[in-house]
Enzyme design. Structure first.
Site, PDB file in Angstrom:
ATOM      1  N   GLU A  89      -6.301  14.492 136.962  1.00  0.00           N
ATOM      2  CA  GLU A  89      -6.199  13.873 135.603  1.00  0.00           C
ATOM      3  C   GLU A  89      -6.292  15.138 134.566  1.00  0.00           C
ATOM      4  OE1 GLU A  89      -9.248  11.021 134.429  1.00  0.00           O
ATOM      5  OE2 GLU A  89      -8.794  10.182 136.201  1.00  0.00           O
ATOM      6  N   GLU A 144     -14.725  11.087 140.113  1.00  0.00           N
ATOM      7  CA  GLU A 144     -15.701  11.419 139.261  1.00  0.00           C
ATOM      8  C   GLU A 144     -17.026  10.847 139.657  1.00  0.00           C
ATOM      9  OE1 GLU A 144     -14.936  11.030 135.136  1.00  0.00           O
ATOM     10  OE2 GLU A 144     -13.015  12.466 135.083  1.00  0.00           O
TER      11      GLU A 144
HETATM   12  C1  BG6 Z   1     -12.112  10.136 133.141  1.00  0.00           C
HETATM   13  C2  BG6 Z   1     -11.615   8.893 133.934  1.00  0.00           C
HETATM   14  O1  BG6 Z   1     -13.384  10.386 132.936  1.00  0.00           O
HETATM   15  O2  BG6 Z   1     -11.484  10.250 132.004  1.00  0.00           O
HETATM   16  C3  BG6 Z   1     -10.741   8.066 133.153  1.00  0.00           C
HETATM   17  O3  BG6 Z   1     -11.303   9.216 135.548  1.00  0.00           O
HETATM   18  C4  BG6 Z   1     -10.854   7.988 131.819  1.00  0.00           C
HETATM   19  O4  BG6 Z   1     -10.852   6.656 133.853  1.00  0.00           O
HETATM   20  C5  BG6 Z   1     -10.442   9.385 131.325  1.00  0.00           C
HETATM   21  O5  BG6 Z   1     -10.079   7.134 131.024  1.00  0.00           O
HETATM   22  C6  BG6 Z   1     -10.676   9.539 129.853  1.00  0.00           C
HETATM   23  O6  BG6 Z   1     -11.848   9.275 129.407  1.00  0.00           O
HETATM   24  P1  BG6 Z   1     -12.003   8.028 128.181  1.00  0.00           P
HETATM   25  O7  BG6 Z   1     -13.463   7.769 128.051  1.00  0.00           O
HETATM   26  O8  BG6 Z   1     -11.448   8.862 127.198  1.00  0.00           O
HETATM   27  O9  BG6 Z   1     -11.279   6.967 128.532  1.00  0.00           O
END
Ligand code: BG6
Length: 478
Positions: free
Chosen positions: A379, A167
Protein backbone atom coordinates in the site's frame (compact mmCIF):
# COMPACT_ATOMS: atom_id res chain seq x y z
CA UNK A 1 17.48 7.95 -13.11
CA UNK A 2 14.99 9.36 -15.65
CA UNK A 3 15.60 6.42 -17.98
CA UNK A 4 15.79 3.77 -15.32
CA UNK A 5 13.22 1.06 -15.86
CA UNK A 6 11.86 -1.37 -13.35
CA UNK A 7 12.72 -5.06 -13.68
CA UNK A 8 10.70 -6.68 -16.50
CA UNK A 9 8.50 -8.72 -14.22
CA UNK A 10 7.82 -5.82 -11.84
CA UNK A 11 4.25 -5.91 -10.58
CA UNK A 12 2.58 -2.52 -10.91
CA UNK A 13 -0.48 -2.83 -8.77
CA UNK A 14 -3.23 -1.35 -6.73
CA UNK A 15 -5.01 -2.57 -3.61
CA UNK A 16 -8.26 -2.76 -1.67
CA UNK A 17 -9.87 -4.56 1.26
CA UNK A 18 -13.14 -6.49 1.43
CA UNK A 19 -14.95 -4.42 4.06
CA UNK A 20 -13.97 -1.16 2.40
CA UNK A 21 -15.32 -1.98 -1.06
CA UNK A 22 -17.63 -4.98 -1.21
CA UNK A 23 -20.86 -4.05 0.54
CA UNK A 24 -23.46 -6.87 0.27
CA UNK A 25 -22.87 -7.40 3.95
CA UNK A 26 -25.77 -9.79 4.38
CA UNK A 27 -25.71 -11.52 1.01
CA UNK A 28 -25.06 -15.07 -0.11
CA UNK A 29 -24.67 -16.54 3.36
CA UNK A 30 -22.01 -14.16 4.68
CA UNK A 31 -21.73 -14.07 8.48
CA UNK A 32 -21.74 -10.86 10.50
CA UNK A 33 -18.28 -9.49 11.25
CA UNK A 34 -16.78 -7.43 14.07
CA UNK A 35 -16.89 -4.39 11.77
CA UNK A 36 -20.54 -4.87 10.79
CA UNK A 37 -21.26 -4.50 14.47
CA UNK A 38 -18.70 -1.90 15.50
CA UNK A 39 -19.75 0.73 12.96
CA UNK A 40 -23.20 0.75 14.57
CA UNK A 41 -21.83 1.99 17.90
CA UNK A 42 -22.64 5.73 18.04
CA UNK A 43 -19.62 7.98 17.59
CA UNK A 44 -17.23 5.37 16.25
CA UNK A 45 -17.14 6.33 12.56
CA UNK A 46 -17.31 9.60 10.64
CA UNK A 47 -20.97 10.52 10.14
CA UNK A 48 -22.00 6.96 11.11
CA UNK A 49 -20.65 5.52 7.86
CA UNK A 50 -20.72 1.76 7.40
CA UNK A 51 -19.52 -0.74 4.81
CA UNK A 52 -23.01 -2.22 4.40
CA UNK A 53 -22.98 -1.16 0.76
CA UNK A 54 -19.49 0.32 0.60
CA UNK A 55 -18.79 0.96 -3.12
CA UNK A 56 -20.85 -2.05 -4.17
CA UNK A 57 -17.87 -3.94 -5.55
CA UNK A 58 -19.60 -7.24 -4.74
CA UNK A 59 -22.03 -6.53 -7.57
CA UNK A 60 -19.70 -4.53 -9.77
CA UNK A 61 -16.45 -6.46 -9.58
CA UNK A 62 -16.48 -7.22 -13.32
CA UNK A 63 -16.74 -3.52 -14.12
CA UNK A 64 -13.91 -2.78 -11.67
CA UNK A 65 -11.60 -5.47 -13.01
CA UNK A 66 -12.30 -4.27 -16.55
CA UNK A 67 -11.15 -0.81 -15.53
CA UNK A 68 -7.99 -2.38 -14.07
CA UNK A 69 -7.38 -4.25 -17.31
CA UNK A 70 -7.83 -1.13 -19.40
CA UNK A 71 -5.28 0.58 -17.19
CA UNK A 72 -2.81 -2.27 -17.69
CA UNK A 73 -2.57 -3.19 -14.02
CA UNK A 74 -0.19 -6.11 -13.44
CA UNK A 75 -1.42 -7.10 -10.01
CA UNK A 76 -4.52 -6.48 -7.94
CA UNK A 77 -4.30 -6.92 -4.19
CA UNK A 78 -7.62 -7.56 -2.46
CA UNK A 79 -8.71 -9.23 0.74
CA UNK A 80 -11.06 -12.10 1.37
CA UNK A 81 -13.71 -11.76 4.03
CA UNK A 82 -13.40 -14.70 6.41
CA UNK A 83 -17.13 -14.49 7.19
CA UNK A 84 -18.04 -15.07 3.53
CA UNK A 85 -16.02 -18.30 3.50
CA UNK A 86 -16.84 -19.60 7.00
CA UNK A 87 -19.77 -17.49 8.25
CA UNK A 88 -19.28 -18.30 11.95
CA UNK A 89 -15.49 -18.49 11.67
CA UNK A 90 -14.97 -22.17 12.43
CA UNK A 91 -18.01 -24.13 11.24
CA UNK A 92 -19.53 -24.85 7.83
CA UNK A 93 -17.89 -23.65 4.65
CA UNK A 94 -20.02 -21.36 2.49
CA UNK A 95 -19.63 -22.34 -1.16
CA UNK A 96 -21.24 -19.11 -2.34
CA UNK A 97 -18.49 -17.12 -0.65
CA UNK A 98 -15.75 -19.17 -2.27
CA UNK A 99 -17.52 -18.83 -5.61
CA UNK A 100 -17.55 -15.03 -5.40
CA UNK A 101 -13.80 -14.87 -4.90
CA UNK A 102 -13.18 -17.55 -7.49
CA UNK A 103 -15.03 -15.47 -10.06
CA UNK A 104 -13.08 -12.39 -9.05
CA UNK A 105 -9.78 -14.28 -9.34
CA UNK A 106 -10.79 -15.75 -12.72
CA UNK A 107 -11.75 -12.31 -13.93
CA UNK A 108 -8.29 -11.00 -12.98
CA UNK A 109 -6.56 -13.95 -14.64
CA UNK A 110 -8.64 -13.44 -17.80
CA UNK A 111 -6.97 -10.04 -18.19
CA UNK A 112 -3.52 -11.29 -17.06
CA UNK A 113 -3.77 -9.41 -13.77
CA UNK A 114 -1.92 -11.31 -11.05
CA UNK A 115 -4.25 -11.71 -8.07
CA UNK A 116 -2.61 -10.96 -4.72
CA UNK A 117 -4.75 -12.16 -1.83
CA UNK A 118 -4.81 -10.77 1.69
CA UNK A 119 -6.23 -13.44 3.98
CA UNK A 120 -7.14 -11.08 6.80
CA UNK A 121 -7.78 -7.36 6.45
CA UNK A 122 -9.47 -6.76 9.80
CA UNK A 123 -12.99 -8.18 9.32
CA UNK A 124 -13.38 -11.04 11.78
CA UNK A 125 -16.45 -13.31 11.99
CA UNK A 126 -18.38 -11.88 14.93
CA UNK A 127 -19.13 -15.37 16.26
CA UNK A 128 -15.48 -15.83 17.13
CA UNK A 129 -15.62 -12.73 19.31
CA UNK A 130 -18.72 -14.07 21.01
CA UNK A 131 -17.34 -17.59 21.38
CA UNK A 132 -13.88 -16.85 22.77
CA UNK A 133 -13.10 -13.11 22.36
CA UNK A 134 -11.48 -13.53 18.97
CA UNK A 135 -7.77 -12.74 18.92
CA UNK A 136 -7.65 -12.76 22.73
CA UNK A 137 -7.84 -16.54 22.79
CA UNK A 138 -5.20 -18.97 21.52
CA UNK A 139 -8.09 -20.85 19.92
CA UNK A 140 -8.05 -18.35 17.08
CA UNK A 141 -4.76 -19.73 15.82
CA UNK A 142 -6.14 -23.05 14.60
CA UNK A 143 -9.34 -21.46 13.29
CA UNK A 144 -7.30 -18.98 11.29
CA UNK A 145 -5.09 -21.72 9.90
CA UNK A 146 -8.13 -23.80 8.92
CA UNK A 147 -9.68 -20.81 7.13
CA UNK A 148 -6.39 -20.14 5.33
CA UNK A 149 -6.08 -23.75 4.26
CA UNK A 150 -9.57 -23.66 2.73
CA UNK A 151 -8.36 -20.73 0.61
CA UNK A 152 -5.05 -22.40 -0.31
CA UNK A 153 -6.77 -25.62 -1.39
CA UNK A 154 -9.36 -23.81 -3.46
CA UNK A 155 -7.12 -21.23 -5.12
CA UNK A 156 -3.82 -23.08 -5.48
CA UNK A 157 -2.80 -22.97 -9.11
CA UNK A 158 -4.54 -19.60 -9.50
CA UNK A 159 -3.05 -17.39 -6.80
CA UNK A 160 0.70 -17.17 -6.27
CA UNK A 161 0.99 -14.14 -3.93
CA UNK A 162 -0.53 -14.29 -0.45
CA UNK A 163 -0.51 -11.88 2.45
CA UNK A 164 -1.40 -13.41 5.81
CA UNK A 165 -2.29 -10.40 7.96
CA UNK A 166 -2.77 -6.79 7.00
CA UNK A 167 -1.17 -4.36 9.45
CA UNK A 168 -1.20 -6.45 12.59
CA UNK A 169 0.36 -3.45 14.35
CA UNK A 170 -2.57 -1.21 13.43
CA UNK A 171 -5.53 -3.49 14.07
CA UNK A 172 -4.17 -4.53 17.45
CA UNK A 173 -3.17 -1.02 18.52
CA UNK A 174 -6.48 0.53 17.56
CA UNK A 175 -8.40 -2.49 18.85
CA UNK A 176 -6.84 -2.95 22.28
CA UNK A 177 -4.98 0.28 23.13
CA UNK A 178 -7.00 3.19 21.81
CA UNK A 179 -10.49 1.65 21.39
CA UNK A 180 -10.83 3.10 17.88
CA UNK A 181 -11.30 -0.25 16.12
CA UNK A 182 -13.14 -3.38 17.28
CA UNK A 183 -13.24 -4.77 19.87
CA UNK A 184 -12.88 -1.21 21.19
CA UNK A 185 -10.73 -1.90 24.25
CA UNK A 186 -8.75 0.83 25.96
CA UNK A 187 -5.28 0.72 27.45
CA UNK A 188 -5.13 -3.03 27.88
CA UNK A 189 -1.40 -3.60 27.33
CA UNK A 190 -1.30 -7.11 28.76
CA UNK A 191 -4.06 -8.29 26.41
CA UNK A 192 -2.58 -6.27 23.55
CA UNK A 193 0.69 -8.17 23.64
CA UNK A 194 -1.11 -11.47 24.11
CA UNK A 195 -3.35 -10.74 21.11
CA UNK A 196 -0.27 -9.92 19.06
CA UNK A 197 1.39 -13.14 20.09
CA UNK A 198 -1.66 -15.11 18.90
CA UNK A 199 -1.62 -13.19 15.64
CA UNK A 200 2.08 -13.98 15.16
CA UNK A 201 1.39 -17.67 15.73
CA UNK A 202 -1.59 -17.61 13.34
CA UNK A 203 0.63 -15.99 10.72
CA UNK A 204 3.50 -18.41 11.34
CA UNK A 205 1.45 -21.61 11.30
CA UNK A 206 -0.30 -20.40 8.15
CA UNK A 207 3.06 -19.85 6.45
CA UNK A 208 4.10 -23.40 7.33
CA UNK A 209 0.86 -24.91 5.97
CA UNK A 210 1.11 -22.75 2.86
CA UNK A 211 4.50 -24.16 2.00
CA UNK A 212 3.04 -27.67 2.06
CA UNK A 213 0.08 -26.80 -0.18
CA UNK A 214 1.55 -24.17 -2.54
CA UNK A 215 5.32 -24.76 -2.43
CA UNK A 216 6.00 -22.43 -5.34
CA UNK A 217 3.85 -19.58 -4.04
CA UNK A 218 4.99 -16.51 -2.16
CA UNK A 219 3.76 -15.50 1.26
CA UNK A 220 4.40 -12.81 3.87
CA UNK A 221 2.65 -10.35 6.17
CA UNK A 222 1.96 -6.68 5.40
CA UNK A 223 3.27 -4.31 8.02
CA UNK A 224 2.32 -0.64 8.43
CA UNK A 225 5.86 0.62 8.48
CA UNK A 226 6.59 4.12 9.63
CA UNK A 227 10.38 4.59 9.64
CA UNK A 228 11.60 6.99 12.29
CA UNK A 229 13.95 9.97 12.47
CA UNK A 230 15.36 11.38 15.71
CA UNK A 231 14.35 15.04 16.04
CA UNK A 232 18.03 15.97 16.50
CA UNK A 233 21.33 14.50 17.68
CA UNK A 234 20.81 15.10 21.38
CA UNK A 235 21.60 11.61 22.74
CA UNK A 236 18.33 11.24 24.67
CA UNK A 237 16.43 11.94 21.46
CA UNK A 238 18.58 9.50 19.49
CA UNK A 239 17.81 6.94 22.20
CA UNK A 240 14.09 7.70 21.89
CA UNK A 241 14.32 6.70 18.22
CA UNK A 242 15.90 3.41 19.23
CA UNK A 243 13.13 2.78 21.75
CA UNK A 244 10.47 3.68 19.19
CA UNK A 245 11.90 1.33 16.59
CA UNK A 246 12.17 -1.59 19.01
CA UNK A 247 8.63 -1.16 20.33
CA UNK A 248 6.79 0.11 17.26
CA UNK A 249 8.58 -1.37 14.27
CA UNK A 250 10.98 -4.21 15.04
CA UNK A 251 8.49 -5.74 17.49
CA UNK A 252 6.60 -6.94 14.40
CA UNK A 253 9.15 -7.06 11.62
CA UNK A 254 11.72 -8.99 13.70
CA UNK A 255 9.14 -11.68 14.43
CA UNK A 256 8.13 -11.99 10.77
CA UNK A 257 11.73 -12.04 9.56
CA UNK A 258 13.73 -13.58 12.44
CA UNK A 259 11.07 -15.34 14.50
CA UNK A 260 12.01 -13.54 17.71
CA UNK A 261 11.11 -10.38 19.60
CA UNK A 262 13.63 -7.54 19.98
CA UNK A 263 15.41 -8.08 23.29
CA UNK A 264 15.35 -4.65 24.88
CA UNK A 265 11.67 -4.08 24.06
CA UNK A 266 10.85 -7.49 25.50
CA UNK A 267 12.78 -6.68 28.68
CA UNK A 268 10.99 -3.34 28.99
CA UNK A 269 7.58 -5.01 28.69
CA UNK A 270 8.57 -7.84 31.01
CA UNK A 271 9.50 -5.30 33.68
CA UNK A 272 6.08 -3.72 33.20
CA UNK A 273 4.55 -7.21 33.50
CA UNK A 274 2.85 -7.00 30.13
CA UNK A 275 5.17 -9.11 27.95
CA UNK A 276 3.53 -12.08 26.22
CA UNK A 277 4.11 -15.59 27.48
CA UNK A 278 6.05 -17.64 24.98
CA UNK A 279 6.49 -21.39 25.05
CA UNK A 280 9.45 -23.29 23.61
CA UNK A 281 7.12 -24.64 20.94
CA UNK A 282 6.01 -21.11 20.00
CA UNK A 283 9.64 -20.12 19.60
CA UNK A 284 10.29 -22.99 17.22
CA UNK A 285 7.19 -22.25 15.13
CA UNK A 286 8.00 -18.55 14.83
CA UNK A 287 11.60 -19.33 13.86
CA UNK A 288 10.69 -21.93 11.28
CA UNK A 289 8.06 -19.71 9.67
CA UNK A 290 10.47 -16.76 9.60
CA UNK A 291 12.94 -18.86 7.65
CA UNK A 292 10.23 -19.50 5.07
CA UNK A 293 8.58 -16.13 4.44
CA UNK A 294 9.16 -14.87 0.93
CA UNK A 295 8.91 -11.12 1.39
CA UNK A 296 8.21 -8.28 3.76
CA UNK A 297 4.93 -6.60 2.84
CA UNK A 298 5.06 -2.88 3.53
CA UNK A 299 2.20 -0.44 3.73
CA UNK A 300 3.95 2.89 3.57
CA UNK A 301 2.25 6.20 4.19
CA UNK A 302 4.53 8.28 6.38
CA UNK A 303 7.59 8.60 8.60
CA UNK A 304 7.69 9.51 12.28
CA UNK A 305 9.81 11.91 14.32
CA UNK A 306 11.08 10.78 17.73
CA UNK A 307 11.85 12.96 20.72
CA UNK A 308 12.41 12.06 24.37
CA UNK A 309 9.15 11.99 26.32
CA UNK A 310 9.35 12.43 30.12
CA UNK A 311 7.49 9.98 32.35
CA UNK A 312 4.71 12.53 32.90
CA UNK A 313 4.62 13.39 29.20
CA UNK A 314 2.13 12.57 26.45
CA UNK A 315 0.40 9.18 26.27
CA UNK A 316 -0.64 6.95 23.34
CA UNK A 317 -4.20 8.23 23.68
CA UNK A 318 -5.15 11.35 21.78
CA UNK A 319 -7.55 12.74 19.24
CA UNK A 320 -6.96 11.52 15.72
CA UNK A 321 -7.94 13.60 12.70
CA UNK A 322 -10.87 11.76 11.11
CA UNK A 323 -12.53 14.86 9.65
CA UNK A 324 -9.96 16.22 7.21
CA UNK A 325 -9.66 19.42 9.26
CA UNK A 326 -5.92 20.04 9.12
CA UNK A 327 -4.06 20.32 12.40
CA UNK A 328 -6.53 18.42 14.57
CA UNK A 329 -4.20 15.50 15.34
CA UNK A 330 -2.66 15.52 18.81
CA UNK A 331 0.86 14.33 19.65
CA UNK A 332 1.15 10.85 21.15
CA UNK A 333 3.99 8.91 22.73
CA UNK A 334 5.15 6.41 25.32
CA UNK A 335 5.77 8.08 28.69
CA UNK A 336 9.41 7.78 29.72
CA UNK A 337 10.56 6.79 26.23
CA UNK A 338 9.44 8.76 23.17
CA UNK A 339 6.89 11.09 21.67
CA UNK A 340 6.19 11.78 18.02
CA UNK A 341 5.99 15.49 17.15
CA UNK A 342 5.37 16.74 13.58
CA UNK A 343 8.22 16.97 11.09
CA UNK A 344 8.77 20.66 10.39
CA UNK A 345 10.57 19.91 7.13
CA UNK A 346 7.62 18.17 5.53
CA UNK A 347 4.10 18.92 4.31
CA UNK A 348 1.09 17.05 5.59
CA UNK A 349 -2.20 15.87 4.09
CA UNK A 350 -5.57 17.25 5.18
CA UNK A 351 -5.69 14.34 7.63
CA UNK A 352 -2.28 15.36 9.07
CA UNK A 353 -0.36 12.46 7.56
CA UNK A 354 3.25 13.47 6.85
CA UNK A 355 4.18 13.36 3.18
CA UNK A 356 7.67 11.93 2.84
CA UNK A 357 8.55 10.30 -0.47
CA UNK A 358 12.15 9.66 0.54
CA UNK A 359 10.80 7.79 3.55
CA UNK A 360 9.73 5.03 1.18
CA UNK A 361 13.34 4.60 0.03
CA UNK A 362 14.44 4.74 3.66
CA UNK A 363 11.95 1.97 4.52
CA UNK A 364 13.18 -0.26 1.69
CA UNK A 365 16.82 0.33 2.53
CA UNK A 366 16.31 -0.45 6.19
CA UNK A 367 14.41 -3.68 5.48
CA UNK A 368 17.06 -4.73 3.00
CA UNK A 369 19.91 -4.09 5.44
CA UNK A 370 18.21 -5.56 8.48
CA UNK A 371 16.35 -8.52 6.98
CA UNK A 372 17.72 -9.04 3.50
CA UNK A 373 14.21 -9.92 2.29
CA UNK A 374 12.46 -9.03 -0.96
CA UNK A 375 9.83 -6.32 -0.47
CA UNK A 376 6.28 -5.90 -1.66
CA UNK A 377 4.94 -2.39 -1.26
CA UNK A 378 1.40 -3.50 -0.56
CA UNK A 379 0.00 0.00 0.00
CA UNK A 380 1.04 3.59 -0.69
CA UNK A 381 -1.25 6.46 -1.51
CA UNK A 382 -2.81 9.80 -0.73
CA UNK A 383 -6.16 10.33 0.96
CA UNK A 384 -7.64 13.60 -0.32
CA UNK A 385 -10.84 15.49 -1.06
CA UNK A 386 -11.54 15.05 -4.79
CA UNK A 387 -14.09 16.96 -6.82
CA UNK A 388 -16.00 15.64 -9.82
CA UNK A 389 -16.47 18.45 -12.36
CA UNK A 390 -19.61 18.97 -14.38
CA UNK A 391 -18.09 17.18 -17.35
CA UNK A 392 -17.37 14.21 -15.04
CA UNK A 393 -13.60 14.76 -15.06
CA UNK A 394 -11.68 14.60 -11.79
CA UNK A 395 -8.45 16.57 -11.61
CA UNK A 396 -6.16 15.19 -8.92
CA UNK A 397 -2.68 16.60 -9.68
CA UNK A 398 -1.80 16.34 -5.96
CA UNK A 399 -2.23 12.53 -6.11
CA UNK A 400 -0.12 12.29 -9.27
CA UNK A 401 2.57 14.40 -7.61
CA UNK A 402 2.47 12.23 -4.48
CA UNK A 403 2.71 8.92 -6.33
CA UNK A 404 5.31 10.23 -8.79
CA UNK A 405 7.63 11.32 -5.99
CA UNK A 406 7.25 8.01 -4.18
CA UNK A 407 7.91 5.97 -7.31
CA UNK A 408 11.03 8.06 -8.02
CA UNK A 409 12.37 7.14 -4.60
CA UNK A 410 11.39 3.51 -5.09
CA UNK A 411 13.42 3.42 -8.29
CA UNK A 412 16.43 4.75 -6.40
CA UNK A 413 15.93 2.10 -3.72
CA UNK A 414 15.97 -0.61 -6.39
CA UNK A 415 19.07 0.89 -7.96
CA UNK A 416 20.67 0.86 -4.53
CA UNK A 417 20.14 -2.87 -4.20
CA UNK A 418 16.67 -3.37 -2.73
CA UNK A 419 14.70 -6.22 -4.27
CA UNK A 420 11.19 -4.85 -4.72
CA UNK A 421 8.71 -7.25 -6.30
CA UNK A 422 5.60 -5.11 -6.46
CA UNK A 423 4.21 -1.65 -5.84
CA UNK A 424 0.52 -1.43 -5.00
CA UNK A 425 -1.10 1.94 -4.66
CA UNK A 426 -3.88 2.45 -2.19
CA UNK A 427 -6.43 2.25 -3.70
CA UNK A 428 -7.88 1.33 -7.09
CA UNK A 429 -11.39 2.71 -6.65
CA UNK A 430 -12.46 5.13 -3.96
CA UNK A 431 -13.62 3.24 -0.90
CA UNK A 432 -14.65 3.47 2.72
CA UNK A 433 -11.84 4.86 4.82
CA UNK A 434 -12.63 2.98 8.06
CA UNK A 435 -13.02 5.91 10.47
CA UNK A 436 -13.02 8.75 7.94
CA UNK A 437 -16.09 8.00 5.85
CA UNK A 438 -16.19 8.26 2.07
CA UNK A 439 -14.88 11.81 1.74
CA UNK A 440 -11.26 10.72 2.20
CA UNK A 441 -10.61 9.41 -1.29
CA UNK A 442 -7.64 7.33 -2.40
CA UNK A 443 -8.63 5.83 -5.74
CA UNK A 444 -7.69 6.19 -9.40
CA UNK A 445 -11.37 5.65 -10.03
CA UNK A 446 -13.88 8.03 -8.49
CA UNK A 447 -16.99 6.41 -7.09
CA UNK A 448 -20.10 8.56 -7.05
CA UNK A 449 -21.07 8.14 -3.43
CA UNK A 450 -20.73 10.16 -0.26
CA UNK A 451 -21.59 9.55 3.39
CA UNK A 452 -25.28 9.31 2.54
CA UNK A 453 -25.03 7.16 -0.59
CA UNK A 454 -24.97 7.77 -4.33
CA UNK A 455 -25.27 6.22 -7.78
CA UNK A 456 -22.03 4.20 -7.33
CA UNK A 457 -21.07 5.07 -10.90
CA UNK A 458 -17.35 4.94 -11.66
CA UNK A 459 -15.34 7.79 -13.26
CA UNK A 460 -11.65 7.83 -14.17
CA UNK A 461 -9.58 10.47 -12.45
CA UNK A 462 -6.58 12.17 -14.13
CA UNK A 463 -4.36 9.92 -12.01
CA UNK A 464 -5.92 6.89 -13.70
CA UNK A 465 -4.53 7.94 -17.10
CA UNK A 466 -1.23 8.93 -15.54
CA UNK A 467 -0.68 5.52 -13.84
CA UNK A 468 -1.65 3.80 -17.08
CA UNK A 469 1.27 5.53 -18.78
CA UNK A 470 3.60 4.72 -15.86
CA UNK A 471 2.75 1.05 -16.24
CA UNK A 472 3.01 0.93 -20.01
CA UNK A 473 6.45 2.56 -19.87
CA UNK A 474 7.41 0.25 -16.97
CA UNK A 475 8.06 3.25 -14.76
CA UNK A 476 10.03 5.28 -17.29
CA UNK A 477 7.45 7.97 -17.92
CA UNK A 478 6.51 9.49 -14.64
C1 BG6 B 1 -4.02 1.17 5.90
C2 BG6 B 1 -5.06 0.10 5.73
O1 BG6 B 1 -3.90 1.39 7.27
O2 BG6 B 1 -4.23 2.42 5.41
C3 BG6 B 1 -6.19 0.47 4.79
O3 BG6 B 1 -4.50 -1.12 5.38
C4 BG6 B 1 -6.54 1.93 5.02
O4 BG6 B 1 -7.25 -0.41 4.99
C5 BG6 B 1 -5.35 2.76 4.60
O5 BG6 B 1 -7.69 2.35 4.37
C6 BG6 B 1 -5.56 4.23 4.73
O6 BG6 B 1 -6.01 4.56 6.00
P1 BG6 B 1 -7.29 5.45 6.23
O7 BG6 B 1 -7.49 5.48 7.70
O8 BG6 B 1 -6.97 6.77 5.66
O9 BG6 B 1 -8.39 4.77 5.49
Amino acid sequence: MENFEMPNDFLWGSASAAYQIEGAYLEDGKGITNWDDFVRIPGKTFKKTTGDIAVDHYHRFKEDVKLMAEMGLKTYRFSISWARIIPDGNGEINEKGLKFYEELIDECIKYKIEPMVTIYHWDLPKSLEKEYNGWESPRIVDDFVRYSKVLFERFKGKVKYWITLNEQNIFTTLGWMTAMHPPGKFDDAKTYYKVNHHAFLAHAKTVLEFKKIIPNGKIGASFAYSPSYAINCEPKNAMSKLDFDDLKNYWWMDVYAYGRYPKSAFTYLKNKKVAPEITKEDELILKEAASKVDFMGVNYYQTTVCEYNPIDGVTPYATMNTTGIKGSTQITGEPGLFKNPPNNYLETTDWDWTIDAMGLRYACREITSRYNLPIIISENGLGAFDKKEEDNSIHDPYRIEYLKNHIKELKIAIKEGCEVLAYCTWSFTDLLSWLNGYQKRYGFVYVDRDEEGGSMDRYKKDSYYWYKEVISSNGKNL
